[in-house]
Structure formats: structure tokens, C-alpha cells
Design an enzyme around this catalytic site. Structure first.
Site, PDB file in Angstrom:
ATOM      1  N   SER A 104       1.154  -1.289  -0.071  1.00  0.00           N
ATOM      2  CA  SER A 104      -0.066   0.254   0.125  1.00  0.00           C
ATOM      3  C   SER A 104       0.897   1.104   0.092  1.00  0.00           C
ATOM      4  O   SER A 104       1.776   1.461   0.605  1.00  0.00           O
ATOM      5  CB  SER A 104      -0.845   0.104   1.140  1.00  0.00           C
ATOM      6  OG  SER A 104      -1.875  -1.004   1.200  1.00  0.00           O
ATOM      7  N   HIS A 140      -4.844  -1.045  -5.092  1.00  0.00           N
ATOM      8  CA  HIS A 140      -3.850  -2.271  -5.544  1.00  0.00           C
ATOM      9  C   HIS A 140      -4.672  -2.385  -7.130  1.00  0.00           C
ATOM     10  O   HIS A 140      -5.600  -3.006  -7.213  1.00  0.00           O
ATOM     11  CB  HIS A 140      -4.104  -3.382  -4.781  1.00  0.00           C
ATOM     12  CG  HIS A 140      -3.443  -3.181  -3.405  1.00  0.00           C
ATOM     13  ND1 HIS A 140      -2.395  -4.138  -3.148  1.00  0.00           N
ATOM     14  CD2 HIS A 140      -3.919  -2.982  -2.418  1.00  0.00           C
ATOM     15  CE1 HIS A 140      -2.137  -4.039  -2.007  1.00  0.00           C
ATOM     16  NE2 HIS A 140      -2.942  -3.114  -1.412  1.00  0.00           N
ATOM     17  N   HIS A 165      -4.872 -10.981  -1.279  1.00  0.00           N
ATOM     18  CA  HIS A 165      -4.731 -11.201   0.497  1.00  0.00           C
ATOM     19  C   HIS A 165      -5.872 -12.349   0.575  1.00  0.00           C
ATOM     20  O   HIS A 165      -6.837 -12.656   0.069  1.00  0.00           O
ATOM     21  CB  HIS A 165      -5.249 -10.189   1.266  1.00  0.00           C
ATOM     22  CG  HIS A 165      -4.483  -8.936   0.927  1.00  0.00           C
ATOM     23  ND1 HIS A 165      -4.733  -7.963  -0.243  1.00  0.00           N
ATOM     24  CD2 HIS A 165      -3.519  -8.172   1.768  1.00  0.00           C
ATOM     25  CE1 HIS A 165      -3.934  -7.050  -0.112  1.00  0.00           C
ATOM     26  NE2 HIS A 165      -3.193  -7.076   0.881  1.00  0.00           N
ATOM     27  N   TYR A 200      -7.766 -12.379   3.056  1.00  0.00           N
ATOM     28  CA  TYR A 200      -9.174 -12.025   3.524  1.00  0.00           C
ATOM     29  C   TYR A 200     -10.004 -11.630   2.424  1.00  0.00           C
ATOM     30  O   TYR A 200     -11.029 -11.543   2.587  1.00  0.00           O
ATOM     31  CB  TYR A 200      -8.870 -10.699   4.495  1.00  0.00           C
ATOM     32  CG  TYR A 200      -8.357  -9.582   4.258  1.00  0.00           C
ATOM     33  CD1 TYR A 200      -8.879  -8.780   2.876  1.00  0.00           C
ATOM     34  CD2 TYR A 200      -6.955  -9.144   4.276  1.00  0.00           C
ATOM     35  CE1 TYR A 200      -8.514  -7.583   2.613  1.00  0.00           C
ATOM     36  CE2 TYR A 200      -6.445  -8.074   3.735  1.00  0.00           C
ATOM     37  CZ  TYR A 200      -7.272  -7.410   2.789  1.00  0.00           C
ATOM     38  OH  TYR A 200      -6.574  -6.058   2.401  1.00  0.00           O
ATOM     39  N   GLU A 201      -9.583 -11.355   1.341  1.00  0.00           N
ATOM     40  CA  GLU A 201     -10.364 -11.157   0.040  1.00  0.00           C
ATOM     41  C   GLU A 201     -11.224 -12.579  -0.216  1.00  0.00           C
ATOM     42  O   GLU A 201     -12.010 -12.505  -1.258  1.00  0.00           O
ATOM     43  CB  GLU A 201      -9.431 -10.772  -0.988  1.00  0.00           C
ATOM     44  CG  GLU A 201      -8.771  -9.532  -0.774  1.00  0.00           C
ATOM     45  CD  GLU A 201      -8.052  -9.147  -2.055  1.00  0.00           C
ATOM     46  OE1 GLU A 201      -8.323  -8.645  -3.074  1.00  0.00           O
ATOM     47  OE2 GLU A 201      -6.606  -9.402  -1.937  1.00  0.00           O
ATOM     48  N   ALA A 223       2.716  -2.356   3.977  1.00  0.00           N
ATOM     49  CA  ALA A 223       2.402  -1.200   4.980  1.00  0.00           C
ATOM     50  C   ALA A 223       2.130  -2.146   6.316  1.00  0.00           C
ATOM     51  O   ALA A 223       1.446  -3.366   6.157  1.00  0.00           O
ATOM     52  CB  ALA A 223       1.161  -0.538   4.513  1.00  0.00           C
ATOM     53  N   MET A 282      -1.271  -8.011   7.102  1.00  0.00           N
ATOM     54  CA  MET A 282      -2.220  -8.989   6.778  1.00  0.00           C
ATOM     55  C   MET A 282      -1.621  -9.703   5.178  1.00  0.00           C
ATOM     56  O   MET A 282      -2.512 -10.121   4.564  1.00  0.00           O
ATOM     57  CB  MET A 282      -3.403  -8.340   6.283  1.00  0.00           C
ATOM     58  CG  MET A 282      -4.431  -7.885   7.728  1.00  0.00           C
ATOM     59  SD  MET A 282      -5.490  -6.752   7.317  1.00  0.00           S
ATOM     60  CE  MET A 282      -6.032  -5.827   8.858  1.00  0.00           C
ATOM     61  N   SER A 283      -0.390  -9.657   5.061  1.00  0.00           N
ATOM     62  CA  SER A 283       0.013 -10.114   3.868  1.00  0.00           C
ATOM     63  C   SER A 283       1.625 -10.596   3.998  1.00  0.00           C
ATOM     64  O   SER A 283       2.195 -10.538   5.311  1.00  0.00           O
ATOM     65  CB  SER A 283       0.147  -9.009   2.664  1.00  0.00           C
ATOM     66  OG  SER A 283       0.891  -8.139   2.910  1.00  0.00           O
ATOM     67  N   ASN A 304       0.979   2.910  11.150  1.00  0.00           N
ATOM     68  CA  ASN A 304       0.237   3.282  12.284  1.00  0.00           C
ATOM     69  C   ASN A 304       0.715   2.602  13.249  1.00  0.00           C
ATOM     70  O   ASN A 304       1.523   1.371  13.328  1.00  0.00           O
ATOM     71  CB  ASN A 304      -1.242   2.937  11.880  1.00  0.00           C
ATOM     72  CG  ASN A 304      -1.370   1.351  11.453  1.00  0.00           C
ATOM     73  OD1 ASN A 304      -1.226   1.090  10.363  1.00  0.00           O
ATOM     74  ND2 ASN A 304      -1.643   0.472  12.551  1.00  0.00           N
ATOM     75  N   HIS A 312      -8.314   2.209   7.185  1.00  0.00           N
ATOM     76  CA  HIS A 312      -7.348   1.809   6.067  1.00  0.00           C
ATOM     77  C   HIS A 312      -7.161   3.275   5.309  1.00  0.00           C
ATOM     78  O   HIS A 312      -6.065   3.267   4.840  1.00  0.00           O
ATOM     79  CB  HIS A 312      -8.499   1.070   4.929  1.00  0.00           C
ATOM     80  CG  HIS A 312      -7.573   0.409   3.682  1.00  0.00           C
ATOM     81  ND1 HIS A 312      -6.754  -0.327   3.890  1.00  0.00           N
ATOM     82  CD2 HIS A 312      -7.855   0.862   2.431  1.00  0.00           C
ATOM     83  CE1 HIS A 312      -6.300  -0.413   2.620  1.00  0.00           C
ATOM     84  NE2 HIS A 312      -6.768   0.134   1.721  1.00  0.00           N
TER      85      HIS A 312
END
Length: 281
Positions: free
Chosen positions: A34, A65, A87, A89-90, A117, A215-216, A239, A251
Site C-alpha cells: 500500500s 492495488h 490477500h 481476507y479477500e 504497510a 495481513m500479507s 500506524n 484503511h
């Protein structure tokens, strides 16, 4: 879950599809996280292949993306850039999530450079910091190697003793020093997402030794090592995780902070890749 023969058939099919567009053979595969996607628009481009143009290839659904492979040069190094990752979660299977890594390796890439990120767990970190990944924790996501093994790609039980190549890490560190970029070091932990972590989870992750969370990436590194690629990675701390920053995360916050750090991040990545070409490739 695809059996090994079918999995290899699918990967080989995607490689053949790409070869209809370009015969470019990359030395290095770069995954853009990101806020860093714009780097792919700044290189000397030889070809572009959209994921959507590949039959039944998974596509990115996350804002920011683009979802395409960009082939070209960073300095004299031949690269394929993954502009938009996938990802778990997709809703994709883990086999689909790591499919692009297998494809890029099959196209010839010897090095995988991961960027992302991440949320800072180490209290010495601040948003905007860059962290070179020295190790990782994947215990909270399914292994991408579950299922029948394709022996042609790698051994059934690959060692993960050293995932992030020490030579590449040294070159990244030298690049940061020469460009006066303050580079931190740490361990990256991957979760499934898409929800952000609770404060209790972050306290647990810190006790496990994690410095950053996302998350990746970690499963991508596992697949690359399985296929005997050399791996390196840099996280942008966008963050502080689990409410450590004093407010709820969004996000948009992650994207905005990634954009703010993008120039320094791009410089570190591009200069490091050029150095790889001078020393290793």
C-alpha cells in the site's frame, strides 16, 4: 484445494499466457505494498499484463492495488513488479494468494523483494518508519504449502531457518546508510485480517517477539523460499497497532501514512535493487 498436478498445470498455464505478451525474463520480483504502487509507473517499462487479462487468474479487490504485472528495468536490473497483491481476507484460497509468486518465479525471477504497510508493535517505532524484515511469524495464518507437494518446485519440508537473505539485508542496510535513510529492523507477523488487531492481541504478539504486524507478505516469503528464491523485505510502519496510537485505525490512515513515506521508501527500494544487480545478479 488443487492437487499438485493441477496446481502446476494452472501455474504453467498462466506463465504461457504471459509469454504470449512478452518474452521478458526478470531477475527480480518486486511486490508493492500500500502506498508504493506508483513505483511501477516510474520504471522503464517493457510490458504490462493485467491480472484480469489472464484466464481465471485471481484479481486484487483492495483499493490502491491495481492488479497487474509490470515488466521492465530498475537501473540495469530486469524486474517484474506485482502492482497489487492478493490477500487471504479477500476470500481467496491460500493457493490463489501465493499464485503470483509462483508465476514470477516460473518466469525466471531469482530474488523476491517484498514491501508492505504494517502496524507498529515495537513501542520504539513511529508512523513513517521503515523496517527491514529480519524474520517472520506465520503461526496465525494457514501455511501456503498445505496440500500435495510439487517436488519440481521444492522439498516437502523446506527449512525456514533463514528466510530473509543475509546478503540482501546487508545491501539494503548499506543503501539506507549511504542515502541517510533511518532504517529499523524487526520481526514481521502476519494475521488473516481484515479486522485490525485488538490491544490484547498486540500485547500477545509483542510477547512473541513481533515488531510489526500486517495481513500479507509472510506467506509470499514462504513460497519464495520453497522455490529457492532469495528473499528480502521492507515494511513501512503506517500506524501503531492495536490502539497504541491512541485512536481507532482506518484503511485511509494506513494509505495516507504510506503515501507520506513513499518517496523515501521508493528511494530505498530502487537503490537497493540497483545494488543487488551490481553485486549478486
Amino acid at each position: 484445494m488443487l492437487p499438485k498436478d493441477k496446481l502446476k498445470e494452472v501455474v504453467d498455464y498462466h506463465i504461457q499466457q504471459i509469454r504470449r505478451t512478452t518474452d521478458f525474463v526478470p531477475d527480480l520480483a518486486l511486490v508493492l505494498g500500500s502506498g508504493l504502487g506508483g513505483l511501477a509507473d516510474e520504471i522503464k517499462t517493457e510490458a504490462v499484463v493485467n491480472y484480469s487479462d489472464l484466464h481465471r487468474f485471481p484479481v486484487s479487490t483492495v483499493p490502491g492495488h491495481k492488479g497487474r504485472f509490470v515488466f521492465g528495468y530498475i537501473g540495469d536490473v530486469r524486474v517484474v513488479i506485482m502492482q497489487g497483491r492478493l490477500h487471504y481476507y479477500e476470500g481467496y484460497s491460500m493457493q490463489d494468494v501465493v499464485m503470483p509468486i509462483r508465476v514470477m518465479a516460473g518466469l525466471g525471477a531469482k530474488i523476491l523483494f517484498i514491501t508492505n504497510a504494517a502496524g507498529g508493535i515495537n513501542t520504539g517505532f513511529e508512523p513513517g518508519d521503515l523496517m527491514m524484515i529480519t524474520d517472520q511469524i506465520t503461526s496465525f495464518v494457514p501455511s501456503p504449502l498445505i496440500g500435495e507437494n510439487v517436488d519440481e518446485w521444492g522439498t516437502r519440508f523446506p527449512s525456514m531457518n533463514v528466510i530473509y537473505d543475509k546478503r540482501l539485508r546487508r545491501l539494503i542496510e548499506e543503501t539506507a546508510m549511504d542515502n541517510r535513510i533511518f532504517l529499523k529492523h524487526g520481526i514481521y507477523l502476519q494475521t488473516t485480517g481484515p479486522q485490525y488487531e485488538t490491544p490484547a492481541e498486540i500485547r500477545m504478539f509483542r510477547r512473541l517477539g513481533a515488531d510489526a504486524v500486517g495481513m500479507s507478505s509472510a506467506v509470499e516469503a514462504v513460497i519464495a523460499r520453497h522455490m529457492s528464491m532469495w528473499v528480502c523485505g521492507v515494511s513501512c510502519i503506517t500506524n501503531m497497532a492495536g490502539g497504541l496510537g491512541g485512536s481507532a485505525m482506518t484503511h485511509e490512515e494506513v494509505q495516507n501514512n504510506a503515501v507520506k513515506a513513499a518517496n523515501e521508501f521508493k528511494k530505498l527500494v530502487t537503490e537497493s535493487i540497483i545494488r543487488f544487480g551490481n553485486v549478486i545478479l
